[in-house]
Design a protein around this motif. Structure first.
Motif, PDB file in Angstrom:
ATOM      1  N   LYS A   1       0.794  -1.234  -0.031  1.00  0.00           N
ATOM      2  CA  LYS A   1       0.072   0.020   0.079  1.00  0.00           C
ATOM      3  C   LYS A   1       1.012   1.254   0.127  1.00  0.00           C
ATOM      4  O   LYS A   1       0.714   2.012  -0.869  1.00  0.00           O
ATOM      5  CB  LYS A   1      -0.920  -0.066   1.130  1.00  0.00           C
ATOM      6  N   HIS A   2       1.903   1.490   1.101  1.00  0.00           N
ATOM      7  CA  HIS A   2       2.536   2.676   1.122  1.00  0.00           C
ATOM      8  C   HIS A   2       3.954   2.904   0.150  1.00  0.00           C
ATOM      9  O   HIS A   2       4.326   3.890  -0.112  1.00  0.00           O
ATOM     10  CB  HIS A   2       3.012   2.525   2.473  1.00  0.00           C
ATOM     11  N   ALA A   3       4.490   1.665  -0.156  1.00  0.00           N
ATOM     12  CA  ALA A   3       5.554   1.755  -0.937  1.00  0.00           C
ATOM     13  C   ALA A   3       5.300   1.312  -2.426  1.00  0.00           C
ATOM     14  O   ALA A   3       5.975   1.971  -3.361  1.00  0.00           O
ATOM     15  CB  ALA A   3       6.588   0.849  -0.558  1.00  0.00           C
ATOM     16  N   GLY A   4       4.129   0.586  -2.520  1.00  0.00           N
ATOM     17  CA  GLY A   4       3.700   0.237  -3.976  1.00  0.00           C
ATOM     18  C   GLY A   4       2.695   0.998  -4.719  1.00  0.00           C
ATOM     19  O   GLY A   4       2.266   0.985  -5.760  1.00  0.00           O
ATOM     20  N   GLY A   5       1.760   1.723  -3.709  1.00  0.00           N
ATOM     21  CA  GLY A   5       0.771   2.335  -4.208  1.00  0.00           C
ATOM     22  C   GLY A   5      -0.606   1.460  -4.621  1.00  0.00           C
ATOM     23  O   GLY A   5      -1.480   1.738  -5.238  1.00  0.00           O
ATOM     24  N   TYR A   6      -0.600   0.194  -4.066  1.00  0.00           N
ATOM     25  CA  TYR A   6      -1.620  -0.742  -4.309  1.00  0.00           C
ATOM     26  C   TYR A   6      -2.817  -0.574  -3.512  1.00  0.00           C
ATOM     27  O   TYR A   6      -2.664  -0.202  -2.190  1.00  0.00           O
ATOM     28  CB  TYR A   6      -1.161  -2.072  -4.448  1.00  0.00           C
ATOM     29  N   LYS A   7      -4.058  -1.128  -3.740  1.00  0.00           N
ATOM     30  CA  LYS A   7      -5.138  -1.312  -2.892  1.00  0.00           C
ATOM     31  C   LYS A   7      -5.224  -2.859  -2.627  1.00  0.00           C
ATOM     32  O   LYS A   7      -5.241  -3.643  -3.420  1.00  0.00           O
ATOM     33  CB  LYS A   7      -6.422  -0.685  -3.593  1.00  0.00           C
ATOM     34  N   VAL A   8      -4.930  -3.226  -1.239  1.00  0.00           N
ATOM     35  CA  VAL A   8      -4.690  -4.465  -0.899  1.00  0.00           C
ATOM     36  C   VAL A   8      -5.884  -5.224  -0.249  1.00  0.00           C
ATOM     37  O   VAL A   8      -6.290  -4.556   0.635  1.00  0.00           O
ATOM     38  CB  VAL A   8      -3.382  -4.224   0.026  1.00  0.00           C
ATOM     39  N   GLY A   9      -5.712  -6.344  -0.525  1.00  0.00           N
ATOM     40  CA  GLY A   9      -6.517  -7.445   0.373  1.00  0.00           C
ATOM     41  C   GLY A   9      -5.890  -8.280   1.004  1.00  0.00           C
ATOM     42  O   GLY A   9      -4.847  -8.973   0.171  1.00  0.00           O
TER      43      GLY A   9
ATOM     44  N   LEU B   1      12.122  -8.405   1.144  1.00  0.00           N
ATOM     45  CA  LEU B   1      12.501  -9.141  -0.033  1.00  0.00           C
ATOM     46  C   LEU B   1      11.390  -9.160  -1.057  1.00  0.00           C
ATOM     47  O   LEU B   1      11.344  -8.930  -2.176  1.00  0.00           O
ATOM     48  CB  LEU B   1      12.632 -10.524   0.361  1.00  0.00           C
ATOM     49  N   ALA B   2       9.973  -9.474  -0.386  1.00  0.00           N
ATOM     50  CA  ALA B   2       8.949  -9.515  -1.610  1.00  0.00           C
ATOM     51  C   ALA B   2       8.596  -7.990  -2.045  1.00  0.00           C
ATOM     52  O   ALA B   2       8.371  -7.866  -3.055  1.00  0.00           O
ATOM     53  CB  ALA B   2       7.738  -9.798  -0.584  1.00  0.00           C
ATOM     54  N   ALA B   3       9.016  -7.162  -1.319  1.00  0.00           N
ATOM     55  CA  ALA B   3       8.937  -5.655  -1.767  1.00  0.00           C
ATOM     56  C   ALA B   3       9.813  -5.063  -2.631  1.00  0.00           C
ATOM     57  O   ALA B   3       9.502  -4.623  -3.865  1.00  0.00           O
ATOM     58  CB  ALA B   3       8.807  -4.787  -0.702  1.00  0.00           C
ATOM     59  N   VAL B   4      11.170  -5.790  -2.655  1.00  0.00           N
ATOM     60  CA  VAL B   4      12.220  -5.718  -3.629  1.00  0.00           C
ATOM     61  C   VAL B   4      11.624  -6.307  -4.928  1.00  0.00           C
ATOM     62  O   VAL B   4      11.963  -5.835  -6.053  1.00  0.00           O
ATOM     63  CB  VAL B   4      13.325  -6.110  -3.235  1.00  0.00           C
ATOM     64  N   ILE B   5      11.349  -7.552  -4.800  1.00  0.00           N
ATOM     65  CA  ILE B   5      11.142  -8.551  -5.993  1.00  0.00           C
ATOM     66  C   ILE B   5       9.754  -7.734  -6.574  1.00  0.00           C
ATOM     67  O   ILE B   5       9.723  -7.806  -7.904  1.00  0.00           O
ATOM     68  CB  ILE B   5      10.273  -9.809  -5.691  1.00  0.00           C
ATOM     69  N   GLN B   6       8.838  -7.062  -6.036  1.00  0.00           N
ATOM     70  CA  GLN B   6       7.780  -6.081  -6.638  1.00  0.00           C
ATOM     71  C   GLN B   6       8.205  -4.927  -7.292  1.00  0.00           C
ATOM     72  O   GLN B   6       7.380  -3.854  -7.835  1.00  0.00           O
ATOM     73  CB  GLN B   6       6.939  -6.041  -5.634  1.00  0.00           C
TER      74      GLN B   6
END
Length: 879
Positions: free
Chosen positions: A505-513, A697-702
């Motif tokens: 949400k905060h680093a990727g700007g997504y709407k998350v579920g 790590l998941a955030a970096v991969i994204q």
């Protein structure tokens, strides 16, 4: 023989990652444990006589003989039940071929696994196969045809029709996920905000107004006529006298039909006199309150199929008919025609069975025939006035000979009515010539056209008309998927899941579920509370149209119970494998638990990443079975596995010189100082650091930027809002009170590490363990508690899962007194009462830790206790 339990797998599961639809029966076969099939007199002969088609079954890859040979040599009853369950489904028309039978550690208890196509049929087959096996063992008669008939009924009721089935099949080619939303034809394709819905051939993009107009035949004609498109002249008629009055406007021959009917129901054509017109009027009234009378256009009947406003197929439709052979009656000829395997009831197959109805009887009467009449050799008898496939008609593909003007005309009609999918019925004497009033006209527009006549015409080229529908919904080869991260392991799943959702949400700007043991969250709003780590909760998130990123916690219970709620993920994370839930659901060892957890990384896409704990042998060794990319994490900067992985160009996350660091090959990028990350609790919580590594790590991969990740980490505070029940510390004036969800051995070990770094005059623990844990595990938790606490309060869960409170207390005390026989221990069963007792008896410097069952309730209670303390202080100040 007895069924103990039936489980239905609906996604990748413990038994097979690729075969998602499996029935798992837990059977008590103790009475036959010493009696394989070769020890039961006549069993093999009776089985072969009852179900001879089992001869084609294979037993295993390494067994060369057939199934009946295996029965003669001797096999166990679970194996027999597995094969019977598969075969009776196959005999009912369902494709089912996968099965397994495995013994458990308890003698006589077996797990029988077999595939299903329709869940209701699979459940029925489970019970029926047991009854069949019992009858064979007891040498009593059994009517297996009743089971096959019932399974056929279930299959016909539940299976997708040819049109919807072809669209689903095309979606699967593109690896577009789908979910059937009802027992009929409502399907959703894709996940989250990228999903699309379709009901039969009505897409969610199809104009509602267009559908409404198409359903009103009179309004449709007016719109087309105003656009100078040839249509038959017609009027609405309301009663018998109105028919007579309107005959000066619409001359014989005429057509009378319901204004909003379909599938040719209530339609009468080529009416030549008033008497027949009145009879046709009453037939049409049975289908609709309003009836239209229009001129009859002679010619051939064509269906133009338009998808995404482009003509994709044209079929000539021929009414149902029979051809005389000089011997057979009309009834017998119909029965012979209906023997065609391509024909079935309703829309279940590509052709429909021919039924004798009022329309057929009227045709026979006009020809002075009856159903018992014998037709001369070669005489053709049309049985319907209309050419609908649903009434037994057939089709011939003529797409390639249609005049270009007629292609233009069909596409123009779709635009006029604003229907991105429609079937246009045109009657004309020459499809190769431009349509004019002298040649024919447009008689109807269908907003939900069937695809059967195009997918498998009786003559001509079959057209894959499902492909343009999928392409319309998902252009440019899109697969309808959103980023999906799946998290599994023993400990740390929930916090890792929440942190990834926060970063997205905060680093990727997504709407998350996301789903956790706390509930289902859609854009940070809880929509369901409870343990939501199973397949149904995952589906609930993926079906939500407001999200574009999913993070799913996948716990052991959900995987074992019904498999995963998704078919593949972009990133999978395995946090660790430690002692918890062993002895439950036939999972008794850590190695068996690892086989459950590996299901999650096995679903990782080939170009996706499985993030594995390099400090955990069982987790790290999973990489040997995976085909996806691998990323590792470790709190040990000297971890040899990580070093080798990075030397080979791999991706990893470690703690290096006090910094959370990303390693890509030989390059190292510091993300943040560990002590500056709030979740680490100033670096004191090793378990939280273990959660940080795979999440980052998941955030970096994204492809989130390091700066955005760093900023997002600062706003993720260990608190009831972000990490409920995970090291939530409430600072009272004289003491601190922490709520944690530690509930297994590894959780208590991590708690011990944290408390060792936490200064306090007295450390009090409020502890308990779930009642379905192994006795020795409970004792170990007692011992760990004695090593970290100065005082202990034993509470009891509301749901003791079969164990008595007194027994739980005894086991915990045994563990406590192994370490410290003099340690003060108090028993307060109720969690809230235990909290209040600890607060009432706390003095300056105390640190109280609650291992909570009722996290939400306890958090709210402590919040109120804090408010009371503040209010009391204010009163004292004012005094």
């Amino acid at each position: 023989m007895e069924i103990i339990e039936i489980k239905v797998m609906r996604g990748p599961n413990y038994w097979s990652v690729y075969r998602k639809k499996l029935i798992v029966i837990k059977l008590d076969l103790e009475a036959l444990e010493k009696k394989p099939t070769n020890k039961i007199p006549g069993f093999g002969h009776r089985l072969k006589e009852l179900i001879p088609s089992l001869q084609a079954h294979r037993c295993s890859e390494d067994y060369e003989g057939g199934f009946f040979r295996r029965v003669e040599e001797g096999t166990w009853m679970g194996h027999i039940i597995e094969h019977i369950a598969l075969e009776i489904q196959c005999l009912a028309g369902m494709e089912c071929g996968f099965g397994r039978t495995r013994s458990t550690i308890k003698e006589g208890i077996y797990q029988v696994v077999f595939s299903y196509e329709i869940e209701e049929a699979g459940r029925y087959a489970a019970h029926a196969s047991l009854k069949i096996a019992e009858a064979l063992v007891d040498d009593v008669p059994y009517n297996i045809e009743e089971d096959i008939t019932e399974l056929k009924r279930i299959f016909a009721k539940n299976k997708l029709g040819p049109s919807t089935g072809s669209i689903v099949k095309e979606a699967l080619k593109r690896k577009i996920p789908f979910k059937r939303l009802n027992s009929s034809s409502l399907i959703t394709f894709g996940y989250g905000s990228k999903q699309k819905k379709i009901r039969a051939t009505i897409a969610d993009s199809t104009s509602g107004m267009g559908i409404e107009i198409a359903c009103d035949k009179e309004e449709t004609k007016k719109m087309l006529s105003n656009a100078n498109i040839p249509v038959p002249k017609g009027v609405l008629v309301y009663d018998e006298e109105d028919i007579k009055r309107q005959l000066h406007n619409v001359e014989f021959p005429i057509v009378i039909k319901p204004i909003d009917g379909n599938h040719g129901r209530g339609v009468s054509i080529n009416i030549q006199n008033v008497e027949n017109a009145i009879a046709a009027f009453h037939i049409a009234k049975l289908e609709s309150n309003e009836v239209i009378m229009e001129e009859f256009i002679s010619g051939l009947d064509y269906r133009f199929l338009v998808i995404n406003y482009k003509l994709v197929a044209v079929a000539k439709r021929t009414p149902s008919l029979v051809i005389g052979d000089g011997n057979s009656t009309v009834t017998e000829l119909i029965e012979q025609t209906n023997q065609d395997p391509a024909r079935g009831e309703g829309h279940e197959k590509f052709l429909s069975s021919i039924k004798v109805d009022e329309m057929t009887e009227n045709i026979l009467t006009k020809k002075n025939l009856e159903v018992g009449s014998v037709l001369p050799m070669g005489e053709v008898l049309f049985l319907k006035d209309t050419a609908n496939i649903s009434t037994g008609g057939t089709s011939t593909d003529v797409t390639d000979i249609v005049h270009p003007f007629n292609v233009f005309l069909a596409e123009r009609i779709a635009r006029i009515l604003n229907l991105d999918i429609c079937g246009i019925d045109i009657v004309t004497s020459d499809i190769k010539a431009p349509l004019t009033r002298s040649l024919g006209g447009v008689v109807e527009v269908n907003a939900c056209p069937g695809l059967r006549m195009h997918l498998k015409p009786a003559n001509g080229l079959a057209r894959n008309v499902a492909e343009p529908i999928i392409e319309m919904m998902f252009p440019d080869r899109d697969n309808g998927r959103i980023p999906l991260v799946a998290v599994t392991g023993t400990n740390g799943k929930t916090t890792t899941t929440r942190l990834i959702a926060h970063l997205a949400k905060h680093a990727g700007g997504y709407k998350v579920g996301f789903t956790t043991t706390d509930g289902i969250y859609i854009q940070d709003h809880a929509v369901c509370y409870g343990d939501c780590t199973g397949s149904m909760s995952a589906e609930a998130v993926l079906l939500d149209p407001t999200i574009d990123f999913a993070v799913l916690e996948c716990a052991r219970g959900g995987i074992v119970r019904s498999g995963l709620g998704f078919d593949s993920c972009d990133i999978s994370i395995v946090t660790n494998i430690t002692e918890d839930h062993l002895g439950l659901k036939d999972i008794h060892t850590l190695e068996e638990m690892a086989k459950v957890k590996i299901i999650v990384p096995l679903t990782t896409k080939e170009n996706g990443y499985a993030i594995l704990n390099a400090d955990d042998d069982l987790v790290y060794n999973m990489h040997k079975e995976l085909d996806c990319k691998i990323a590792l994490f470790s709190i040990d900067q000297e971890n040899k596995r990580v070093k080798k992985h990075c030397e080979d160009g791999g991706l990893a996350a470690i703690v290096l010189n006090g910094y959370l660091t990303i390693c890509k090959g030989k390059w190292k990028t510091p993300v943040n100082k560990i002590t500056d990350i709030p979740l680490s609790l100033n670096g004191r919580s090793e378990c939280m650091i273990k959660n940080l590594l795979p999440a980052v790590l998941a955030a970096v991969i994204q492809n989130f930027t390091i700066n955005d990740i760093r900023m997002a980490l600062q706003s993720f505070i260990p608190s009831p809002s972000h990490t409920p029940g995970r090291m939530n510390i409430f600072n009272f004036k004289e003491f601190d009170f922490m709520i944690d969800y530690a509930h297994n051995i590894d959780g208590f070990k991590e708690l011990k590490k944290f408390l060792a770094k936490t200064p306090a005059s007295v450390k009090v623990g409020i502890i308990s363990v779930a009642g379905d844990r192994r006795e020795e595990d409970i004792r170990i938790i007692g011992s760990l508690s004695a090593e970290m606490f100065d005082e202990i309060i034993i509470r009891h869960d509301e749901d003791m899962r079969g164990m008595l409170e007194e027994e739980m207390t005894r086991l915990l005390k045994e563990g406590i007194y192994r370490v410290n026989p003099d340690l003060p221990v108090k028993i307060i069963s109720n969690e809230i009462q235990a909290i209040q007792y600890a607060i009432d008896n706390a003095t300056k410097g105390y640190f109280i830790t609650l291992c909570s069952e009722k996290v939400t309730e306890s958090i709210e209670y402590l919040k109120r206790a804090k408010v009371k303390e503040v209010n009391l202080e204010q009163v004292l100040v004012n005094a």
